[in-house]
Design an enzyme around this catalytic site. Structure first.
Site, PDB file in Angstrom:
ATOM      1  N   ASP A   1     -16.677  10.500  -0.704  1.00 44.29           N
ATOM      2  CA  ASP A   1     -15.993   9.195  -0.647  1.00 44.29           C
ATOM      3  C   ASP A   1     -16.606   8.394   0.184  1.00 44.29           C
ATOM      4  OD1 ASP A   1     -13.377   7.417  -0.125  1.00 44.29           O
ATOM      5  OD2 ASP A   1     -12.889   9.046  -1.951  1.00 44.29           O
ATOM      6  N   ASP A   2     -15.701   7.313   0.768  1.00 43.53           N
ATOM      7  CA  ASP A   2     -16.342   6.402   1.922  1.00 43.53           C
ATOM      8  C   ASP A   2     -16.985   7.206   3.091  1.00 43.53           C
ATOM      9  OD1 ASP A   2     -16.652   4.042   3.204  1.00 43.53           O
ATOM     10  OD2 ASP A   2     -14.467   3.672   3.136  1.00 43.53           O
TER      11      ASP A   2
ATOM     12  N   ASN B   1     -10.874  -2.742  -1.124  1.00 44.93           N
ATOM     13  CA  ASN B   1      -9.711  -2.304  -0.283  1.00 44.93           C
ATOM     14  C   ASN B   1      -9.120  -3.645   0.274  1.00 44.93           C
ATOM     15  OD1 ASN B   1      -9.332   0.648   0.161  1.00 44.93           O
ATOM     16  ND2 ASN B   1     -11.342   0.698  -0.026  1.00 44.93           N
TER      17      ASN B   1
ATOM     18  N   ASP C   1      -2.515   5.889  -2.948  1.00 45.75           N
ATOM     19  CA  ASP C   1      -2.760   6.735  -1.791  1.00 45.75           C
ATOM     20  C   ASP C   1      -1.959   7.819  -1.328  1.00 45.75           C
ATOM     21  OD1 ASP C   1      -5.561   6.250  -1.513  1.00 45.75           O
ATOM     22  OD2 ASP C   1      -5.269   4.672  -0.163  1.00 45.75           O
TER      23      ASP C   1
ATOM     24  N   TRP D   1       0.967  -1.187   0.112  1.00 39.89           N
ATOM     25  CA  TRP D   1       0.153  -0.087   0.093  1.00 39.89           C
ATOM     26  C   TRP D   1       0.716   1.280   0.055  1.00 39.89           C
ATOM     27  CZ3 TRP D   1      -0.808   3.745   3.875  1.00 39.89           C
ATOM     28  CH2 TRP D   1      -1.774   4.412   3.639  1.00 39.89           C
TER      29      TRP D   1
ATOM     30  N   TRP E   1     -14.989   3.558  -7.790  1.00 39.09           N
ATOM     31  CA  TRP E   1     -15.240   1.986  -7.587  1.00 39.09           C
ATOM     32  C   TRP E   1     -13.824   1.543  -6.949  1.00 39.09           C
ATOM     33  CZ3 TRP E   1     -18.193  -1.742 -10.937  1.00 39.09           C
ATOM     34  CH2 TRP E   1     -17.912  -2.786 -10.597  1.00 39.09           C
ATOM     35  N   ASP E   2     -13.898   1.326  -5.583  1.00 39.32           N
ATOM     36  CA  ASP E   2     -12.802   0.914  -4.671  1.00 39.32           C
ATOM     37  C   ASP E   2     -12.796  -0.599  -4.552  1.00 39.32           C
ATOM     38  OD1 ASP E   2     -10.752   1.362  -3.031  1.00 39.32           O
ATOM     39  OD2 ASP E   2     -11.508   3.096  -1.850  1.00 39.32           O
TER      40      ASP E   2
ATOM     41  N   ARG F   1      -8.560  -5.112   6.746  1.00 39.36           N
ATOM     42  CA  ARG F   1      -9.148  -4.006   6.879  1.00 39.36           C
ATOM     43  C   ARG F   1     -10.809  -4.059   7.262  1.00 39.36           C
ATOM     44  NH1 ARG F   1     -11.419   1.330   3.551  1.00 39.36           N
ATOM     45  NH2 ARG F   1     -10.265   2.788   4.389  1.00 39.36           N
TER      46      ARG F   1
ATOM     47  N   CYS G   1     -10.253   2.091  -8.402  1.00 41.29           N
ATOM     48  CA  CYS G   1      -9.243   2.294  -7.344  1.00 41.29           C
ATOM     49  C   CYS G   1      -9.504   1.016  -6.656  1.00 41.29           C
ATOM     50  CB  CYS G   1      -9.909   3.247  -6.419  1.00 41.29           C
ATOM     51  SG  CYS G   1      -9.071   3.830  -4.881  1.00 41.29           S
TER      52      CYS G   1
HETATM   53  C1  DGJ Z   1      -8.755   3.772  -0.428  1.00 41.91           C
HETATM   54  C2  DGJ Z   1      -8.689   4.759  -1.376  1.00 41.91           C
HETATM   55  O1  DGJ Z   1      -7.414   4.602  -2.161  1.00 41.91           O
HETATM   56  C3  DGJ Z   1      -8.948   6.281  -0.932  1.00 41.91           C
HETATM   57  O2  DGJ Z   1      -8.728   7.079  -1.942  1.00 41.91           O
HETATM   58  C4  DGJ Z   1     -10.289   6.160  -0.088  1.00 41.91           C
HETATM   59  O3  DGJ Z   1     -11.358   6.098  -1.021  1.00 41.91           O
HETATM   60  C5  DGJ Z   1     -10.273   4.984   0.764  1.00 41.91           C
HETATM   61  N1  DGJ Z   1     -10.001   3.669   0.280  1.00 41.91           N
HETATM   62  C6  DGJ Z   1     -11.770   4.886   1.329  1.00 41.91           C
HETATM   63  O4  DGJ Z   1     -11.999   3.672   1.978  1.00 41.91           O
END
Ligand code: DGJ
Length: 709
Positions: free
Chosen positions: A336-337, A453, A521, A163, A450-451, A415, A499
């Protein structure tokens, strides 16, 4: 093209390959590289390397691109040419070289699809069989050319530590032995290693000279690029590099039923005989022509609230940020989130992922007032989703614990979340519905981020039988792409940002459904200059979202200047900017409006490298319009340096034109230089290095003047 003499010539636009079968039907590589498609077939030669050596049929001393266990346990595969066909396609030719096993009922097709204008070759392999039961694919690369290299041959790869460390530039010598570049994790694998490599077969290349083989595995999952180098027979003989690339088969043995076609990912590649700039020009042209959605559309100037608020906001706060963003000149506000979670609020990353109803505590009137506030302020509105994931602390997981990827063990959280099993059709439908639902809140929501994580750690799908769990790694990418395609079909006018914890899915395969990606990020501008430099080798700036944040605590003018050489945006608390910072941001947005068309659609010229050479304290790059009448040039001083400052020469300006040359540094409204210079002078004398302090930047705008007569 297959000549009458049985030779297959693939002209990829000034470079290519020649393939021919011997009298036994075995396919050989007769030529490769610049003019490789015009190679003369030397009838006296007894020895050309095999074009696609298979395990048990090719070279016994090197791993092969294709390794199969046949239905009856036979481990070897020996392929002979069946037929070669060509079909004209948009912008090029599609060659299909059909091979069959001389003993087993197995067909393998090599697909080579040219895009002549960009000189990028797309290549993949298709495998099918009619054996009485399933076969097992252990290795399934998409390309396996043999490249002659000398002892100075180099590899540039982009592997990071995870990351916030994407696109780390690493140069290494290619010594005899195997170098294997692999990524794992299924979702967001490119956080660890970009599926891109640059090989310089004849020693170090630079922007304008040297040979460069650039390749990109267009795959949203695990990838592998293997470079097997063998010494030459004697010190003067060239070394041989077998370059294999495709999906990573690690832990991903694929069980293939009779009559089912296995299609490997596409690998896109090119061979430049004149340095990296040419390889980049080709990749950018090809990305625009064949990958990126709406490439001609200038991307919007985004203001995002993630770094401003994280999960902590309410309606009033967002409305305030929207108004501020509009006032500064941004064109779209991205929420965002954190906006969802009706029964368990999304106040941090532990809960609510999967519950896509608006959080009534934060946003009691829903999303409509926010979209309205944006509309009233004259800007667009976008929204963040993460449709493939779920928190165990959610209503969705309470209802459907069987919807997650898992084996018989308790799945590990990452996460605080788990990966949904998009191989299940109802899960795919649910995930597509997440986007439908988010957009349904207001017709003015026209942009989606669209993320994704977390990686896949506990591979296992209830849709796959016990003996095919390894298929998951490949089938999961295909299912995710089906999902993305479905979303695009349903919402063709919505702009999409890709994303995955930053740049975890930056590949030419997934990007087909998107307009741009979130590069990383890590937005510390010093690191970003280097990341964007690396990423620019195969992706145009239109795809590369770059937002101004507070990361690294750098001066605002410097942070803005760095973001301006990508797809520009802002992601910081716009309500707490000092007066000076406000003025800087205003200037940056105004400059973005003047120059983003050039940055996004012009031709990139990299001028001073921040990743190579003795002095990596500076960087400079420019973007030139197709007609050469406009250009924008960025210079960044990253660190103190004793080295003599470079002069910047933007090749390809029109020597006969007179250019207005205007330099600013965003710290004031005043131009630091405003002059008229001839193209000839600019080409010869160049632009003087403008920065003397670390963490400063300068930007030139060049415009040809229409002079009377
Ligand atoms: C990871 C993304 O890269 C960030 O920009 C942000 O959207 C977070 N997730 C939100 O949880």
């Amino acid at each position: 093209m297959r000549d009458d003499d049985g030779v297959i010539r693939v002209d990829a636009g000034g470079w290519g390959t020649t393939l021919a079968a011997d009298t036994m039907g075995v396919l050989h590589q007769v030529g490769l590289g610049p003019d490789g498609h015009r190679a003369a077939l030397d009838v006296d030669a007894v020895w050309y390397p095999q074009a696609f050596p298979t395990h048990g049929g090719g070279d016994p001393f090197l791993p092969s691109p294709l390794r199969v266990t046949h239905h009856d346990g036979t481990l070897s595969t020996r392929l002979v040419l069946d037929a070669a066909t060509t079909h004209p396609v948009d912008g090029g030719v599609h060659h299909v070289v059909a091979l069959r096993d001389e003993l087993m009922a197995l067909r393998v097709e090599l697909h080579l699809r040219t895009h002549v204008a960009s000189a990028v070759l797309e290549q993949w392999v298709e495998v099918e069989h009619d054996q009485p039961g399933p076969i097992r694919l252990h290795d399934y690369d998409s390309i396996a050319p043999l490249v002659l290299v000398d002892e100075r041959a180099e590899l540039v790869q982009f592997g990071g530590s995870g990351w916030a460390d994407e696109w780390r530039w690493t140069t290494q010598r290619l010594h005899p032995g195997t170098t294997s570049l692999q990524s794992l994790g299924g979702v967001q694998p490119h956080l660890q290693r970009s599926p891109v490599a640059l090989v310089s077969p004849s020693g170090p290349a630079d922007e304008d000279s040297g040979e460069v083989v650039a390749l990109s595995v267009a795959w949203g999952g695990n990838t592998r690029i293997d470079l097997d180098v063998r010494p030459g027979a004697d010190p003067t003989a060239p070394r041989q590099l077998r370059l294999r690339a495709g999906a990573n088969p690690y832990g991903a043995e694929y069980v293939l039923d009779p009559g089912v076609r296995f299609v490997t990912p596409t690998v896109a590649w090119t061979w430049s005989a004149s340095g990296r700039r040419e390889a980049t020009r080709r990749f950018h042209d090809w990305t625009r022509a064949r990958v990126l959605r709406d490439p001609e559309r200038r991307r919007v100037i985004v203001a995002n609230n993630w770094e401003a608020t994280f999960f902590d906001f309410d309606e009033q706060r967002i409305v305030e940020l929207i108004r501020r963003a509009a006032d500064l000149g941004a064109e779209l506000f991205l929420l965002d989130d954190g906006w969802f979670g009706a029964s368990r609020p999304r106040d941090d990353d532990t809960t609510a992922l999967g519950d896509w109803d608006v959080d009534p505590a934060k946003l009691p009137h829903g999303l409509a007032p926010l979209a309205r506030a944006a509309r009233d302020a004259g800007i667009r509105f976008g929204i963040w989703v993460e449709p493939e994931m779920v928190n165990p602390q959610s209503d969705l997981f309470d209802r459907h614990p069987e919807w997650v990827l898992r084996d018989r063990r308790t799945p590990r959280e990452h996460r605080n979340q788990l990966v949904l099993d998009v191989l299940q059709p109802e899960v795919r439908e649910f995930a597509a519905g997440v986007v439908d639902g988010a957009l349904a809140h207001d017709p003015d929501i026209t942009y989606v981020k669209w993320d994704a994580n977390r990686p896949i750690t506990d591979a296992g799908s209830s849709t796959l039988p016990a003996d095919r769990q390894g298929n998951l790694w490949v089938d999961h990418v295909r299912a995710t792409w089906d999902l993305m395609a479905q979303v695009v079909r349903r919402h063709p006018d919505t702009e999409l940002m890709l994303c995955a914890s930053g740049g975890g899915r930056t590949d030419h395969g997934s990007l087909r459904w998107f307009h741009e990606f979130w590069t990383s990020d890590n937005t510390d501008p010093v690191t970003r200059v280097r990341m964007q430099w690396a990423c620019s080798h195969v992706f145009p700036a239109a795809a590369m979202a770059a937002h101004v944040t507070r990361w690294g605590g750098r001066p605002m003018a410097f942070a803005c200047a760095v973001a301006l050489s990508g797809r520009f945006g802002l992601d910081l608390d716009l309500t707490t900017l000092s007066d000076d910072e406000t003025a800087v941001c205003r200037r940056a947005v105004a400059l973005a409006r003047r120059t983003q068309d050039l940055v996004q659609q012009g031709e990139l010229v990299r001028l001073v490298s921040p990743v190579e050479g003795d002095d990596t304290s500076r960087a400079a790059l420019g973007h030139l319009s197709a007609d050469r009448r406009r250009a924008v040039v960025f210079a960044y001083q990253l660190d103190a340096s004793d080295a003599t400052p470079p002069t910047l020469r933007l090749a390809d300006l029109d020597p006969h034109a007179q250019y207005r040359v205007r330099r600013t540094d965003l710290r004031s409204d005043e131009a630091l230089q405003d002059a008229v210079r001839s193209g000839e002078d600019l080409l010869a004398a160049g632009l003087e290095w403008p920065c003397d302090e670390p963490l400063t930047a300068s930007i030139w705008e060049l415009e040809a003047l229409d002079l009377p007569g």
